[in-house]
Scaffold this motif. Structure first.
Motif, PDB file in Angstrom:
ATOM      1  N   LEU A  11       1.916  -2.344  -3.168  1.00  0.00           N
ATOM      2  CA  LEU A  11       1.946  -3.030  -1.899  1.00  0.00           C
ATOM      3  C   LEU A  11       0.646  -2.671  -1.283  1.00  0.00           C
ATOM      4  O   LEU A  11      -0.035  -1.649  -1.360  1.00  0.00           O
ATOM      5  CB  LEU A  11       3.143  -2.607  -1.154  1.00  0.00           C
ATOM      6  N   LEU A  12       0.274  -3.521  -0.049  1.00  0.00           N
ATOM      7  CA  LEU A  12      -0.541  -3.203   0.598  1.00  0.00           C
ATOM      8  C   LEU A  12      -1.983  -2.925   0.015  1.00  0.00           C
ATOM      9  O   LEU A  12      -2.773  -3.558  -0.789  1.00  0.00           O
ATOM     10  CB  LEU A  12      -0.505  -2.038   1.669  1.00  0.00           C
ATOM     11  N   GLU A  13      -2.670  -1.649   0.245  1.00  0.00           N
ATOM     12  CA  GLU A  13      -3.729  -0.967  -0.393  1.00  0.00           C
ATOM     13  C   GLU A  13      -3.721  -1.156  -1.939  1.00  0.00           C
ATOM     14  O   GLU A  13      -4.787  -1.394  -2.759  1.00  0.00           O
ATOM     15  CB  GLU A  13      -4.138   0.294   0.245  1.00  0.00           C
ATOM     16  N   ILE A  18      -1.279   5.060  -1.802  1.00  0.00           N
ATOM     17  CA  ILE A  18       0.055   5.286  -1.952  1.00  0.00           C
ATOM     18  C   ILE A  18       0.658   6.328  -2.894  1.00  0.00           C
ATOM     19  O   ILE A  18       1.428   7.048  -2.247  1.00  0.00           O
ATOM     20  CB  ILE A  18       0.618   3.716  -2.417  1.00  0.00           C
ATOM     21  N   LEU A  19      -0.026   6.544  -3.839  1.00  0.00           N
ATOM     22  CA  LEU A  19       0.764   7.635  -4.467  1.00  0.00           C
ATOM     23  C   LEU A  19       0.381   9.110  -4.044  1.00  0.00           C
ATOM     24  O   LEU A  19       1.198   9.790  -3.798  1.00  0.00           O
ATOM     25  CB  LEU A  19      -0.308   7.677  -5.999  1.00  0.00           C
ATOM     26  N   ALA A 321      -0.979   3.728   4.625  1.00  0.00           N
ATOM     27  CA  ALA A 321      -0.347   5.025   5.215  1.00  0.00           C
ATOM     28  C   ALA A 321       0.756   4.947   6.015  1.00  0.00           C
ATOM     29  O   ALA A 321       1.773   5.820   6.024  1.00  0.00           O
ATOM     30  CB  ALA A 321      -1.681   5.807   5.602  1.00  0.00           C
ATOM     31  N   ILE A 322       0.864   4.173   6.821  1.00  0.00           N
ATOM     32  CA  ILE A 322       2.098   4.135   7.928  1.00  0.00           C
ATOM     33  C   ILE A 322       3.090   3.616   7.310  1.00  0.00           C
ATOM     34  O   ILE A 322       4.556   3.965   7.208  1.00  0.00           O
ATOM     35  CB  ILE A 322       1.439   3.007   9.125  1.00  0.00           C
ATOM     36  N   PHE A 323       2.983   2.711   6.172  1.00  0.00           N
ATOM     37  CA  PHE A 323       4.246   2.100   5.526  1.00  0.00           C
ATOM     38  C   PHE A 323       4.928   3.256   4.848  1.00  0.00           C
ATOM     39  O   PHE A 323       6.077   3.415   4.727  1.00  0.00           O
ATOM     40  CB  PHE A 323       3.700   0.961   4.500  1.00  0.00           C
ATOM     41  N   VAL A 324       4.140   4.381   4.113  1.00  0.00           N
ATOM     42  CA  VAL A 324       4.875   5.252   3.196  1.00  0.00           C
ATOM     43  C   VAL A 324       5.200   6.361   4.453  1.00  0.00           C
ATOM     44  O   VAL A 324       6.489   6.881   3.778  1.00  0.00           O
ATOM     45  CB  VAL A 324       3.647   5.950   2.294  1.00  0.00           C
ATOM     46  N   ALA A 325       4.552   6.531   5.354  1.00  0.00           N
ATOM     47  CA  ALA A 325       5.261   7.564   6.153  1.00  0.00           C
ATOM     48  C   ALA A 325       6.388   7.049   6.816  1.00  0.00           C
ATOM     49  O   ALA A 325       7.355   8.062   6.988  1.00  0.00           O
ATOM     50  CB  ALA A 325       4.078   8.000   7.421  1.00  0.00           C
TER      51      ALA A 325
END
Length: 350
Positions: A11-13, A18-19, A321-325
């Protein structure tokens, strides 16, 4: 421990970011994660050497159990334990970025039970990642606004394609991060920088990079001091050239940029490229540049209380970063769009 959370790495980037963020927050929140489709959109999907070493480093930091961690793997399951601190080594056998190793490990080390020493090896100045000098001169002062910091010792420079760089990072743990308010960009008071060559490259090339950058930025700021030098052969035996620029404002904001020399461009063009990137952040009236914009998301999510940071355009890395956070830290980010094209990122940390 919580039930395992699935995260789609495409997803996204869709790359290594993400990892890294998922692993950091998994450790800190004690939430097991399954990350699949790792780097699915890249020409060589799955874990490369630097990604695998990052997985192994946070595994060791958090006494975790990991399933599927091998070169080329597109899926891992990560079950974190306690972050106790101690001494840890992570050496990438390529020119993979040391800065990206630090990105994944630093949030964990900050909240360890005791002091942490990280001996990291790989590329100190690599493409597609912040140079280590950026991490110390730009990102570290921003991190200190959250109430955390790290000590940094450069042992040896490592460049593409060999790598072989080495640094030692020492971290004293804290119990809580402070929230930050960075919404007033102020005015530029000074620009400093470092223009370097290494190996067999002649010193005058560093002068050309510095002079080009200074000329490009001279209309923005009169107080510009860019040091030009040739690296000590004992510290940097291989060939490389580059430049790091740092702008300071009267409201205590720090903006940075960097560029590495390329065979396809002149030294003057390298200096101008770094200056152009810095000028973009200045013209956007940002309080942090694009390189730090996504890095601070984890710290905003973990801080105590509400944080607000003015930035330029929201980058894809920041959206990732926002998605994962939001998925793992159970916080909510809000983006306030301003009439001048800038944005303010708001978050009440956990």
């Amino acid at each position: 421990m919580s039930q395992i959370v699935d995260i789609d790495g495409s997803l996204l980037e869709g790359g290594g970011q993400i990892l890294r963020i998922a692993l950091s927050l998994s450790c800190l929140k004690r939430i097991p994660v399954r990350i699949f489709n790792i780097r699915a959109g890249r020409s060589k999907p799955g874990l490369m050497a630097q990604h695998l070493k990052g997985v192994e480093l946070v595994r060791d930091l958090s006494n975790a159990k990991v399933v599927g961690a091998h070169l080329g793997s597109t899926e891992i399951s990560f079950y974190p334990g306690k972050i106790n601190g101690g001494s840890f080594n992570a050496f990438i056998r390529t020119a993979g970025s040391i800065s990206l190793l630090l990105q994944v490990a630093l949030p964990c080390a900050i909240f360890a039970k005791s002091d942490t020493m990280l001996r990291l090896g790989g590329g100190t100045n690599a493409e597609m990642a912040p140079q280590v000098d950026y991490m110390t001169e730009v990102f570290r002062p921003i991190l200190e606004k959250f109430g955390a910091t790290f000590e940094f010792d450069l042992i040896r420079r490592g460049y593409f394609p060999k790598g072989n760089g080495e640094v030692v990072v020492n971290v004293k743990p804290i119990t809580q991060l402070k929230s930050i308010q960075l919404t007033d960009p102020g005015n530029i008071t000074s620009i400093t920088g470092w223009s370097f060559v290494a190996g067999t490259l002649p010193h005058f090339l560093s002068n050309k990079m510095a002079e080009s950058a200074q000329k490009y930025l001279s209309k923005t700021c009169r107080n510009i001091n860019i040091e030009s030098y040739k690296e000590d052969h004992k510290v940097a035996p291989d060939n490389c050239s580059g430049i790091i620029l740092v702008a300071h404002t009267n409201t205590d904001c720090i903006l940075g940029s960097d560029a590495l020399g390329k065979r396809s461009e002149t030294s003057e063009e390298t200096g101008e490229r770094a200056a152009e990137s810095l000028l973009k952040s200045i013209e956007n009236k940002a309080c942090v540049d694009d390189h730090s914009q996504d890095q601070i998301i984890v710290y905003m999510a973990l801080a105590s209380g509400p944080s607000s940071v003015r930035v330029g355009e929201i980058t894809l890395h920041t959206k990732t970063a926002i998605f994962v956070a939001e998925t793992l830290a159970k916080v909510k980010f809000n983006i306030e769009s301003l009439q001048d094209g800038a944005n303010i990122i708001h978050c009440t940390g956990s």
